[in-house]
Scaffold this motif. Structure first.
Motif, mmCIF file in Angstrom:
data_model
loop_
_atom_site.group_PDB
_atom_site.id
_atom_site.type_symbol
_atom_site.label_atom_id
_atom_site.label_comp_id
_atom_site.label_asym_id
_atom_site.label_seq_id
_atom_site.Cartn_x
_atom_site.Cartn_y
_atom_site.Cartn_z
ATOM 1 N N ASP A 459 0.812 -1.212 0.000
ATOM 2 C CA ASP A 459 0.000 0.000 0.000
ATOM 3 C C ASP A 459 0.847 1.265 0.000
ATOM 4 N N GLY A 460 2.125 1.148 0.375
ATOM 5 C CA GLY A 460 3.012 2.303 0.404
ATOM 6 C C GLY A 460 3.027 3.053 1.706
ATOM 7 N N SER A 461 2.385 2.496 2.758
ATOM 8 C CA SER A 461 2.329 3.192 4.044
ATOM 9 C C SER A 461 3.375 2.687 5.033
ATOM 10 N N ALA A 462 4.176 1.691 4.647
ATOM 11 C CA ALA A 462 5.233 1.172 5.522
ATOM 12 C C ALA A 462 6.368 0.665 4.648
ATOM 13 N N THR A 463 7.517 0.472 5.268
ATOM 14 C CA THR A 463 8.684 -0.040 4.554
ATOM 15 C C THR A 463 9.014 -1.444 5.036
ATOM 16 N N VAL A 464 9.823 -2.144 4.249
ATOM 17 C CA VAL A 464 10.298 -3.469 4.659
ATOM 18 C C VAL A 464 11.033 -3.375 5.991
ATOM 19 N N ALA A 465 11.864 -2.357 6.152
ATOM 20 C CA ALA A 465 12.638 -2.211 7.391
ATOM 21 C C ALA A 465 11.739 -1.987 8.598
ATOM 22 N N SER A 466 10.723 -1.120 8.460
ATOM 23 C CA SER A 466 9.849 -0.837 9.607
ATOM 24 C C SER A 466 9.019 -2.063 9.981
ATOM 25 N N LEU A 467 8.553 -2.807 8.981
ATOM 26 C CA LEU A 467 7.815 -4.042 9.280
ATOM 27 C C LEU A 467 8.734 -5.084 9.898
ATOM 28 N N GLY A 468 10.002 -5.125 9.456
ATOM 29 C CA GLY A 468 10.955 -6.052 10.061
ATOM 30 C C GLY A 468 11.132 -5.782 11.542
ATOM 31 N N GLU A 469 11.207 -4.525 11.907
ATOM 32 C CA GLU A 469 11.328 -4.166 13.325
ATOM 33 C C GLU A 469 10.068 -4.568 14.089
ATOM 34 N N GLN A 470 8.901 -4.366 13.466
ATOM 35 C CA GLN A 470 7.648 -4.743 14.112
ATOM 36 C C GLN A 470 7.560 -6.257 14.316
ATOM 37 N N ILE A 471 7.968 -7.019 13.310
ATOM 38 C CA ILE A 471 7.930 -8.480 13.414
ATOM 39 C C ILE A 471 8.887 -8.964 14.502
ATOM 40 N N PHE A 472 10.098 -8.394 14.548
ATOM 41 C CA PHE A 472 11.065 -8.791 15.573
ATOM 42 C C PHE A 472 10.522 -8.500 16.970
ATOM 43 N N ALA A 473 9.894 -7.335 17.132
ATOM 44 C CA ALA A 473 9.308 -6.993 18.435
ATOM 45 C C ALA A 473 8.194 -7.977 18.798
ATOM 46 N N GLN A 474 7.412 -8.395 17.790
ATOM 47 C CA GLN A 474 6.328 -9.346 18.059
ATOM 48 C C GLN A 474 6.875 -10.737 18.354
ATOM 49 N N MET A 475 8.004 -11.105 17.730
ATOM 50 C CA MET A 475 8.663 -12.355 18.098
ATOM 51 C C MET A 475 8.968 -12.374 19.601
ATOM 52 N N LEU A 476 9.537 -11.289 20.098
ATOM 53 C CA LEU A 476 9.918 -11.214 21.508
ATOM 54 C C LEU A 476 8.690 -11.250 22.408
ATOM 55 N N ALA A 477 7.623 -10.527 22.004
ATOM 56 C CA ALA A 477 6.400 -10.511 22.806
ATOM 57 C C ALA A 477 5.752 -11.894 22.838
ATOM 58 N N THR A 478 5.724 -12.561 21.687
ATOM 59 C CA THR A 478 5.143 -13.902 21.619
ATOM 60 C C THR A 478 5.960 -14.889 22.438
ATOM 61 N N ALA A 479 7.279 -14.813 22.332
ATOM 62 C CA ALA A 479 8.147 -15.689 23.116
ATOM 63 C C ALA A 479 7.985 -15.442 24.608
ATOM 64 N N SER A 480 7.525 -14.249 24.959
ATOM 65 C CA SER A 480 7.315 -13.901 26.364
ATOM 66 C C SER A 480 5.971 -14.377 26.894
ATOM 67 N N GLY A 481 5.135 -14.949 26.027
ATOM 68 C CA GLY A 481 3.871 -15.509 26.484
ATOM 69 C C GLY A 481 2.631 -14.926 25.856
ATOM 70 N N GLU A 482 2.771 -13.844 25.071
ATOM 71 C CA GLU A 482 1.596 -13.264 24.416
ATOM 72 C C GLU A 482 1.041 -14.263 23.404
ATOM 73 N N LEU A 483 -0.249 -14.545 23.468
ATOM 74 C CA LEU A 483 -0.850 -15.554 22.613
ATOM 75 C C LEU A 483 -1.003 -15.072 21.184
ATOM 76 N N THR A 484 -0.748 -15.963 20.230
ATOM 77 C CA THR A 484 -0.991 -15.672 18.819
ATOM 78 C C THR A 484 -2.451 -15.966 18.486
ATOM 79 N N LYS A 485 -2.883 -15.519 17.306
ATOM 80 C CA LYS A 485 -4.255 -15.770 16.887
ATOM 81 C C LYS A 485 -4.531 -17.272 16.798
ATOM 82 N N SER A 486 -3.577 -18.034 16.258
ATOM 83 C CA SER A 486 -3.811 -19.474 16.106
ATOM 84 C C SER A 486 -3.920 -20.155 17.459
#
Length: 505
Positions: A459-486
């Motif tokens: 859509d042009g509202s985010a970059t690969v780098a910014s999404l990469g940072e978001q995904i990495f942060a979510q990896m850490l949150a999920t590993a800390s116990g935050e439940l995923t949708k599945s």
């Protein structure tokens, strides 16, 4: 530009990708062409005239051969583009670079086991040696299901659940053959997985895959028995329930504490891929993998048939000729495997992949490899082998997602990241699975199953780098116990699918 009708990946490409549906007569000013025909979202259109028999490039790599003349502005897909094998220079190690590790790695709230291994979840598991004991295993797990009997685990809030991982194999196979060895390696990998606080292994008793052959030793956190010795189904179920009750108090004593991101081992998956996968979610996951590796963690790239034709991009990043040779040897095995079974490597992509804009396995592979980021390839493992190296590792698996992820978890993955363009419903107990959508239309349609929308890149509202940072942060949150949708939907038990191949007798 966010409002541009097409996306160009590389200046040398022969095609661009439609951001939205394009109709005949639409002018693509940036390319100096006019659309001829209907181009669905995520599909390719030619930006120059292409002669029949000429290679067609996307990602500045060959994705196939024109089977007929293609005019600028025309749709490029299965009707005029076909797979063709070509020589690929492995150029071993030419792109390998020292990793720029961070001084102070990120942390997550992990569960440290007695032997020092780190878990992201805290389950009690039930494995089966053979399909014949699956019903007993499921009955034991069902006794502790929170959605059926919420009182069963009410006193054990630190236990994530009791799960039965059953399969359809374990007998009628060569007792010394590779298929049984792979099954045993897979079961042993799950049995030692840190996300299991304790484990039961249930057999029938007369199967080829005897529990003793898996190489497990009974102890406080692992108990095994078979139905025949227990006296039948009802007694076997009762025995299993009693053993789980014994295990629960100790499992509940676990607590989370800060640990280094170097303890994260992430399996990389893509399923239901589309024409946007190699533009948005896969590169964004690759950017997150680069961050993970810089913080000392490990990522496992797999699905060998889905790197076919792009393997030279990985051998270029191999840390040694030996690592590159291991990868190429696995590809040769797959070529031979397909030949023996009268199949073709280009049987992949699937019907859904093609509907989403992917045409050949070459194109699909190039997009799939983007999940691996840019760091060095440090090791290559066979299916379900323990992953011991830190950094980017390749594991040989089929392209079928449940089979592939099962091998990754057996190898030690304590988190899965799964990109999808067509939509995927998947979980992977005992390791949580994060879903990443490649396009916003999927996100809006299937938010109940998707954790992160990478369509914002398209859509042009985010970059690969910014999404990469978001995904990495979510990896850490999920590993800390935050439940995923599945996990919220209860996925994970039925998706345990060890790789079955070879003769069934």
């Amino acid at each position: 530009m966010a409002d541009a009708p097409t996306l160009r990946i590389h200046p040398a490409d022969d095609v661009v990708i439609a951001r939205r549906q394009l109709v005949s007569g639409t002018r693509i000013e940036a390319e100096g062409i006019t659309v001829s025909g209907l181009i669905p979202p995520g599909h390719k259109l030619a930006v120059r005239d292409i002669a029949a028999g000429s290679p067609v490039r996307r990602y500045n790599q060959v994705i196939g051969i024109a089977r007929q003349p293609i005019a600028a502005g025309q749709h490029v897909h299965t009707h005029n583009l076909e797979f063709s094998s070509f020589e690929r220079d492995p150029a071993v190690g030419v792109d390998a670079r020292p990793t720029a590790f961070v001084e102070t790695p990120a942390t997550f709230q992990g569960i440290v086991r007695a032997d020092g291994r780190v878990a992201t979840r805290n389950y009690i598991g039930i494995l089966t040696s053979v399909n014949c004991s699956a019903t007993v295993a499921r009955a034991i797990a069902d006794h502790f299901r929170r959605d059926i009997r919420p009182e069963a685990l009410a006193a054990f809030p630190n236990v994530d659940g009791v799960v039965a991982l059953t399969h359809g194999a374990g007998c009628a196979t060569d007792s010394e053959g590779e298929p049984l060895q792979v099954l045993r390696r897979t079961l042993a990998g799950y049995a030692r997985h840190p996300n299991f606080a304790a484990l039961l292994v249930v057999g029938l008793g007369c199967e080829t895959n005897q529990i003793a052959g898996i190489g497990l030793v009974d102890g406080p956190r692992l108990h095994s028995y078979n139905i025949q010795d227990a006296g039948g189904t009802a007694k076997a179920v009762a025995r299993g329930i009693a053993l789980v009750h014994q295990m629960l108090p100790d499992a509940n004593r676990t607590r989370r504490e800060p640990v280094s991101a170097s303890h994260l081992c992430v399996g990389l998956q893509c399923g239901g891929s589309d024409g946007y996968s190699g533009i948005s979610a896969n590169p964004a996951l690759g950017a997150a993998v680069d961050l993970l590796v810089r913080h000392g963690g490990t990522a496992i790239l797999s699905e060998t048939p889905e790197i076919y034709g792009g393997e030279h991009l990985l051998t270029r990043r191999a840390v040694s000729p030996a690592v590159a040779d291991k990868l190429l040897a696995r590809l040769r095995w797959w070529e031979d495997h397909c030949a023996r079974n009268h199949a073709e490597m280009d049987n992949n992509p699937s019907a859904g992949n093609k509907a989403g804009g992917l045409t050949t396995i070459l194109e699909k592979s190039l997009g799939a490899i983007a999940k691996s980021g840019t760091t060095n390839l440090v090791d290559v493992c066979e299916y379900a082998e323990p992953v011991t190296a830190h950094g980017l590792v390749f594991m040989d698996t089929p392209g079928y997602d449940p089979v592939s992820a099962t091998g990754q978890v057996a190898g030690g993955a304590n988190l899965i990241c799964f990109t999808t363009g067509r939509g995927s419903a998947y979980g992977c107990a005992p390791s949580p699975s994060l879903k990443l959508s490649t396009n916003t239309a999927l996100w809006l349609r299937q938010q109940d199953d998707i954790d992160i929308n990478c369509g914002s890149i398209v859509d042009g509202s985010a970059t690969v780098a910014s999404l990469g940072e978001q995904i990495f942060a979510q990896m850490l949150a999920t590993a800390s116990g935050e439940l995923t949708k599945s996990e919220r939907h209860g996925y994970g038990q039925n998706e345990f699918v060890p790789w079955q191949f070879g003769a069934v007798m």
